[in-house]
Scaffold this motif. Structure first.
Motif: not given
Length: 82
Positions: A65-74
């Motif tokens: 995943l790009r950081r942009e997507d992984s930062s949206r997963l908790f």
């Protein structure tokens, strides 16, 4: 009890349990289709390109995943007990 973090905060080898997704409906749907569902255990396997991409072992499948997507997963880190 551990606090909630985003997946981009995990380091290689760390395990966590996914707790939720914060994003638009279309992106959340795509991440869920990839298997990122609340309650799912995962392991951070690799971080590349200065943290811009991370790979996660999710039920035996490696997903990047790009950081942009992984930062949206908790998630909550799995605390290993000795």
């Amino acid at each position: 009890m551990s606090s909630v973090i985003t997946l981009d905060q995990l380091k290689p080898g760390e395990e966590a349990i996914l707790t939720g997704i914060s994003d638009t409906v279309s992106t959340a749907r795509r991440l869920k289709e990839l298997g990122f569902l609340p309650g799912t255990p995962l392991t951070c396997v690799l971080i590349k390109k200065r943290g811009e991409t991370s790979a996660f072992d999710l039920r035996g499948t490696m997903i990047a995943l790009r950081r942009e997507d992984s930062s949206r997963l908790f998630a909550r880190r799995n605390e290993r007990r000795s």
